[in-house]
Design a protein around this motif. Structure first.
Motif, PDB file in Angstrom:
ATOM      1  N   ALA A 159       0.838  -1.210   0.000  1.00 45.58           N
ATOM      2  CA  ALA A 159       0.000   0.000   0.000  1.00 45.58           C
ATOM      3  C   ALA A 159       0.867   1.251   0.000  1.00 45.58           C
ATOM      4  O   ALA A 159       0.560   2.234  -0.671  1.00 45.58           O
ATOM      5  CB  ALA A 159      -0.923  -0.014   1.211  1.00 45.58           C
ATOM      6  N   ARG A 160       1.972   1.225   0.749  1.00 45.39           N
ATOM      7  CA  ARG A 160       2.870   2.385   0.754  1.00 45.39           C
ATOM      8  C   ARG A 160       3.499   2.597  -0.604  1.00 45.39           C
ATOM      9  O   ARG A 160       3.670   3.729  -1.052  1.00 45.39           O
ATOM     10  CB  ARG A 160       3.960   2.206   1.814  1.00 45.39           C
ATOM     11  CG  ARG A 160       3.478   2.511   3.210  1.00 45.39           C
ATOM     12  CD  ARG A 160       4.634   2.628   4.158  1.00 45.39           C
ATOM     13  NE  ARG A 160       5.430   1.428   4.247  1.00 45.39           N
ATOM     14  CZ  ARG A 160       5.227   0.452   5.118  1.00 45.39           C
ATOM     15  NH1 ARG A 160       4.243   0.536   5.976  1.00 45.39           N
ATOM     16  NH2 ARG A 160       6.007  -0.603   5.144  1.00 45.39           N
ATOM     17  N   ARG A 161       3.849   1.535  -1.289  1.00 45.81           N
ATOM     18  CA  ARG A 161       4.435   1.676  -2.623  1.00 45.81           C
ATOM     19  C   ARG A 161       3.437   2.270  -3.603  1.00 45.81           C
ATOM     20  O   ARG A 161       3.772   3.119  -4.418  1.00 45.81           O
ATOM     21  CB  ARG A 161       4.914   0.323  -3.135  1.00 45.81           C
ATOM     22  CG  ARG A 161       6.302  -0.034  -2.690  1.00 45.81           C
ATOM     23  CD  ARG A 161       6.838  -1.194  -3.485  1.00 45.81           C
ATOM     24  NE  ARG A 161       6.099  -2.420  -3.246  1.00 45.81           N
ATOM     25  CZ  ARG A 161       6.382  -3.297  -2.297  1.00 45.81           C
ATOM     26  NH1 ARG A 161       7.367  -3.075  -1.477  1.00 45.81           N
ATOM     27  NH2 ARG A 161       5.665  -4.392  -2.166  1.00 45.81           N
ATOM     28  N   TRP A 162       2.189   1.840  -3.510  1.00 44.33           N
ATOM     29  CA  TRP A 162       1.181   2.331  -4.443  1.00 44.33           C
ATOM     30  C   TRP A 162       0.813   3.781  -4.164  1.00 44.33           C
ATOM     31  O   TRP A 162       0.455   4.523  -5.055  1.00 44.33           O
ATOM     32  CB  TRP A 162      -0.073   1.462  -4.384  1.00 44.33           C
ATOM     33  CG  TRP A 162       0.060   0.239  -5.226  1.00 44.33           C
ATOM     34  CD1 TRP A 162       0.345  -1.015  -4.788  1.00 44.33           C
ATOM     35  CD2 TRP A 162      -0.052   0.158  -6.645  1.00 44.33           C
ATOM     36  NE1 TRP A 162       0.405  -1.876  -5.844  1.00 44.33           N
ATOM     37  CE2 TRP A 162       0.166  -1.179  -7.001  1.00 44.33           C
ATOM     38  CE3 TRP A 162      -0.315   1.087  -7.633  1.00 44.33           C
ATOM     39  CZ2 TRP A 162       0.122  -1.611  -8.317  1.00 44.33           C
ATOM     40  CZ3 TRP A 162      -0.357   0.648  -8.943  1.00 44.33           C
ATOM     41  CH2 TRP A 162      -0.141  -0.689  -9.276  1.00 44.33           C
TER      42      TRP A 162
END
Length: 76
Positions: free
Chosen positions: A28-31
């Motif tokens: 989620a952090r990457r997205w």
């Protein structure tokens, strides 16, 4: 013996849940192109009653009111 196997299975479930949660949060952090907030003052002590940042949102305003009432009770 059955209790030991049950305990191993229970512990395995906790470790698996933690692993999956960490993996999901990292994805989620990457997205979302997550960045660690660097606007927080690094030298500010965590145990002071000083307001470091202005309160935003409904929760922040509620906490400000709560803290000001607590200060008033301590002072008077």
């Amino acid at each position: 013996m059955l209790i030991v196997l049950l305990g191993i299975g229970f512990a395995g479930g906790y470790f698996t849940r933690d692993f999956v949660s960490r993996k999901r949060r990292a994805e989620a952090r990457r997205w979302r192109e997550y960045m660690q907030p660097d606007w927080l003052p690094a030298a500010a002590a965590a145990n002071t009653n000083e307001i470091a940042l202005p309160a935003t949102g409904e929760l922040g305003q509620m906490l400000d009111r709560w803290e000001s009432r607590a200060r008033a009770r301590r002072a008077g």
